[in-house]
Design an enzyme around this catalytic site. Structure first.
Site, mmCIF file in Angstrom:
data_model
loop_
_atom_site.group_PDB
_atom_site.id
_atom_site.type_symbol
_atom_site.label_atom_id
_atom_site.label_comp_id
_atom_site.label_asym_id
_atom_site.label_seq_id
_atom_site.Cartn_x
_atom_site.Cartn_y
_atom_site.Cartn_z
ATOM 1 C CE LYS A 86 -4.051 2.010 2.175
ATOM 2 N NZ LYS A 86 -3.589 3.391 2.206
ATOM 3 C CE LYS A 135 -3.005 2.398 6.895
ATOM 4 N NZ LYS A 135 -4.147 3.273 7.072
ATOM 5 C CB CYS A 138 36.732 8.071 28.488
ATOM 6 S SG CYS A 138 34.942 8.234 28.577
ATOM 7 C CB CYS A 183 34.900 12.279 25.725
ATOM 8 S SG CYS A 183 36.050 11.669 26.949
ATOM 9 C CB CYS A 194 36.287 10.055 31.896
ATOM 10 S SG CYS A 194 36.624 11.013 30.409
ATOM 11 C CB CYS A 197 33.754 13.290 29.219
ATOM 12 S SG CYS A 197 33.133 11.605 29.125
ATOM 13 C CE1 TYR A 245 -5.145 1.920 -6.942
ATOM 14 C CE2 TYR A 245 -3.090 2.797 -6.073
ATOM 15 C CZ TYR A 245 -4.460 2.922 -6.277
ATOM 16 O OH TYR A 245 -5.119 4.015 -5.820
HETATM 17 S S1 IVH Z 1 -6.588 -0.412 -4.577
HETATM 18 C C1 IVH Z 1 -11.143 0.000 -4.553
HETATM 19 N N1 IVH Z 1 -4.007 -0.772 -4.299
HETATM 20 O O1 IVH Z 1 -4.963 3.418 -0.700
HETATM 21 C C2 IVH Z 1 -9.753 -0.112 -4.076
HETATM 22 N N2 IVH Z 1 -4.985 1.194 -3.376
HETATM 23 O O2 IVH Z 1 -7.825 3.583 0.899
HETATM 24 C C3 IVH Z 1 -8.911 0.895 -4.679
HETATM 25 N N3 IVH Z 1 -3.369 2.701 -2.297
HETATM 26 O O3 IVH Z 1 -6.159 6.268 -1.730
HETATM 27 C C4 IVH Z 1 -7.582 0.945 -4.115
HETATM 28 N N4 IVH Z 1 -1.591 1.483 -2.686
HETATM 29 O O4 IVH Z 1 -4.670 5.311 -3.548
HETATM 30 C C5 IVH Z 1 -5.060 0.026 -4.034
HETATM 31 N N5 IVH Z 1 -1.735 -1.205 -4.140
HETATM 32 C C6 IVH Z 1 -2.779 -0.409 -3.897
HETATM 33 C C7 IVH Z 1 -2.645 0.822 -3.212
HETATM 34 C C8 IVH Z 1 -3.783 1.597 -2.960
HETATM 35 C C9 IVH Z 1 -2.045 2.605 -2.158
HETATM 36 C C10 IVH Z 1 -4.191 3.830 -1.787
HETATM 37 C C11 IVH Z 1 -5.224 4.324 -2.766
HETATM 38 C C12 IVH Z 1 -6.316 4.902 -1.916
HETATM 39 C C13 IVH Z 1 -6.118 4.224 -0.613
HETATM 40 C C14 IVH Z 1 -7.299 3.331 -0.338
#
Ligand code: IVH
Length: 681
Positions: free
Chosen positions: A124, A323, A441, A435, A420, A417, A234
């Site tokens: 992500k 996340k 030291c 130092c 020391c 220091c 993506y």
């Molecule tokens: S797919 C319907 N793939 O994450 C799903 N999103 O909350 C569309 N993002 O702002 C998103 N890397 O820009 C997807 N490999 C990835 C991603 C990605 C970053 C961001 C995306 C969006 C947020 C989604």
């Protein structure tokens, strides 16, 4: 007559222009997307110059897909808004493995199926979402996500981004194709941008994401053009007039063939377990990635299943963002302490109100040196932003000035220091205060001993920091030479030790005596002599006596040794105390095989670059690296066109894929061992 000559010229010019455009697109793709240019930059520039000259003469021939349209156009007065053909959605989040498992369960429930689901996994990216519209393969519009329904038209700006094709490559793309992806600024570009900002007295950007957003929001696209932004594709949003493959990953591969940059870390896995394995894989990789990611996106791979799963409000049911723990948090600076390092460097250490960041609880962060303290304008009592990325030492990114309490205290550097009491000094032009106590030291002595015992030095198993501190505190050792005179009882009586661990430690000390000359040199902790320099010194001088008696000029004959390093080596051996320690070590039985004086040119792997990936069974990767280096090879962390050979053990991932795609020689552990055997014989 004239008219027909002109017509012919126009045809010729148009043809030449087309050839140039194709070549520039091809080479731009090799440079920006594949990171593997085929021609030198000057050659590219020359073609670009020719294209510009022709276009200046025949402006009617300039088309929107011309590479000349990348350099930035006339500034806009405002951005116009764009309605997305298909809404740009957001993603649901998962914060734990339980959340991930629940996601997989929900999908199976909804599909009323027990079959294992195939997931496409991608990083992500922590950047800005973007939509790119192509008509008949030509980029006609770039837009921000906005509120998902309407965004801003930033076509001029996205055109300047090298990894965004302005004309698609290959064939088979739908007549109307909307590609989505993330625009981000890699660390290198971010650092360069902030360096420039500081030099110009401008305010630096807080993080790469903000810098990317700021760069895209420029009405003057020539500013965007000067920022090394990258786009990773993506997904496909909307399309018409053509077909796409039936899995997400196959679509991504297509996007790659059409000229987009697609993630090297993409994978397809089976079920929730596969997703969790991938999470661990990427979490480990995260600190070494050249860009920021804040998690993983898992998507059901089958497009048919995606279709039947559909959406809930603003997010698809078929995807989730797992996340990573946040890498930045807010906390309080309670105090600042000063630590003394091996070379006497005094480092200010921030004592923080403990805070959970980057997956661990952090209560200390380095403030580096006086310059950093000044740059941050930090005071005790301040609210600060702490960052911990991967295994990196926690840092203070910035101070929240609006929250500074009354009576916040300035930070004063000590003049003596703290360990020391010797005077503290800073050399002209150096930000580091040191130092001056040297071996007097205790702090410097402790650090020197820890360094001596460390893995890449003498590698004394079980001699950790805490034990070294106790040994010095109890006056059982004063220098590294005393280590080999330790008695079993002395060691066994230490805290958290016992007879068994004492025996183990004494055994490890005994074992460590059999070492290499390079490790020995490194373990002495001579300033600026790191592993690579130690290896070069060992190879050049072959033995202790010639190294000890070498002059600064002799030393500078060695690869990578300049006047500064040479001077540190000379100074080290000019001190009686250091020579006494070295002699004592040799007298205690520290030994290595004297090697012949060698110049790098005669080493069998001189000039070759190796990369090690995956795990090795018969040795650690570090040991493998050392062996290769001893044969003269360069060992790099990443695969590029310059790599000669990849040693791939089990678990090899993206490096293996990349090496294969570049046609680089790949060998497994068995072949690696055979190679070593041949080189040795
Ligand atoms: S797919 C319907 N793939 O994450 C799903 N999103 O909350 C569309 N993002 O702002 C998103 N890397 O820009 C997807 N490999 C990835 C991603 C990605 C970053 C961001 C995306 C969006 C947020 C989604």
């Amino acid at each position: 007559m004239t008219a027909s000559a002109d017509a012919k010229t126009i045809t010729e010019v148009t043809q030449r222009l087309e050839t140039l455009k194709q070549q520039l697109i091809y080479h731009g793709h090799r440079y920006y997307v594949l990171d593997d240019p085929e021609i030198p930059d000057v050659e590219y520039d020359r073609m670009f110059q020719e294209l510009s000259t022709i276009e200046a003469q025949y402006p009617q021939l300039i088309s929107p897909d011309s590479p000349s349209q990348r350099v930035g156009a006339a500034p806009l007065s405002e951005f116009t808004s764009v309605r997305h053909e298909m809404r740009m959605l957001s993603l649901d989040n998962a914060f734990s493995s339980e959340d991930m498992q629940a996601f997989d369960e929900r999908i199976k429930d909804r599909l009323k199926s027990d079959a294992t689901i195939e997931y496409a996994c991608e990083p992500k990216f922590d950047g800005i979402a973007i939509s790119l519209l192509y008509r008949d393969g030509v980029l006609v519009r770039g837009a921000t996500r906005g509120d998902g329904e309407t965004g801003e038209d930033i076509t001029q700006n996205v055109r300047t981004i090298g990894s965004i094709p302005i004309r698609l490559m290959g064939e088979g793309y739908p007549a109307n194709l909307e590609v989505r992806g993330e625009i981000y600024l890699p660390h290198k570009g971010f650092d360069a941008l902030n360096k420039k900002a500081l030099e110009n007295g401008d305010k630096p950007f807080v993080n790469p994401r903000n810098a990317a957003a700021g760069s895209l929001r420029q009405l003057d696209s020539s500013i965007t053009a000067s920022r090394p932004l990258v786009m990773c594709a993506y997904s496909v949003g909307w399309y018409e007039g053509g077909e796409l493959p039936d899995t997400h990953m196959a679509i991504i591969e297509k996007l790659g063939q059409w000229g987009f940059f697609i993630s090297d870390q993409r994978r397809v896995v089976e079920g929730a377990d596969g997703c969790l394995d991938y999470y661990q894989y990427l979490e480990k990789l995260r600190p070494s990635l050249p860009f920021d990611i804040d998690g993983i996106v898992f998507k059901v791979n089958s497009m048919a299943l995606q279709q039947s799963l559909g959406f809930v409000s603003r997010a698809p049911r078929w995807a989730i963002a797992h996340k990573f723990p946040a890498q930045e948090e807010v906390t309080l600076l309670k105090d600042v302490e000063f630590q003394v390092g091996r070379t006497g460097a005094i480092t200010p250490v921030a004592k923080l109100e403990p805070v959970f960041v980057g997956g661990v609880t952090v209560s200390n962060a380095t403030l580096h040196n006086r310059d950093e303290v000044e740059r941050l304008q930090i005071k005790i009592g301040d609210t600060v932003i702490v960052r911990r990325a991967g295994d990196v030492i926690p840092q203070i990114v910035s101070v929240v000035l609006s929250k500074r309490p009354e009576g916040a205290q300035s930070i004063h550097f000590p003049e003596r220091c703290p360990v020391c009491q010797s005077p503290v000094e800073a050399k002209e032009g150096e930000a580091v205060y040191r130092c001056t106590g040297g071996f007097v030291c205790e702090a410097q002595r402790k650090e020197a001993i820890k360094h001596f015992a460390s893995r890449n030095a003498m590698d004394v198993d079980g001699l950790g920091d805490k034990i070294v501190e106790q040994l010095v505190d109890n006056a059982l050792i004063h220098s590294v030479a005393d280590l080999f005179a330790l008695k079993r009882d002395d060691v066994a009586n230490l805290e958290r030790m016992g007879e068994k661990s004492a025996d183990n430690l004494l055994h490890a000390l005994q074992e460590s005596k059999n070492t290499t000359f390079a490790r020995f040199i490194f373990s002495l902790g001579i300033r600026e002599v790191g592993q690579a320099t130690a290896r070069n010194l060992a190879q050049y001088f072959g033995g202790l006596d010639s190294l000890r008696t070498a002059s600064a000029e002799d030393l500078q004959e060695v690869d990578d040794v300049g006047p500064v390093v040479a001077d540190f080596v000379v100074q080290f051996f000019a001190q009686e105390q250091n020579n006494a320690v070295v002699d004592a070590l040799v007298a205690a039985g520290v030994h290595w095989q004297e090697t012949e004086k060698v110049t790098p040119e005669v080493l069998p792997l001189n000039g070759q670059t190796f990369v090690l990936t995956g795990s090795l069974e018969s040795m650690s990767r570090n040991d493998g690296k050392e062996i290769l280096q001893n044969f003269g090879a360069k060992v790099s962390g990443s695969v590029s066109a310059k790599t000669d050979c990849l040693v791939a053990g089990p678990g090899a991932g993206s490096k293996l894929t990349k090496a294969e795609s570049l046609g680089i020689k790949v060998i497994d552990e068995q072949a690696f061992l055979e190679l070593i055997e041949t080189l040795r014989s």
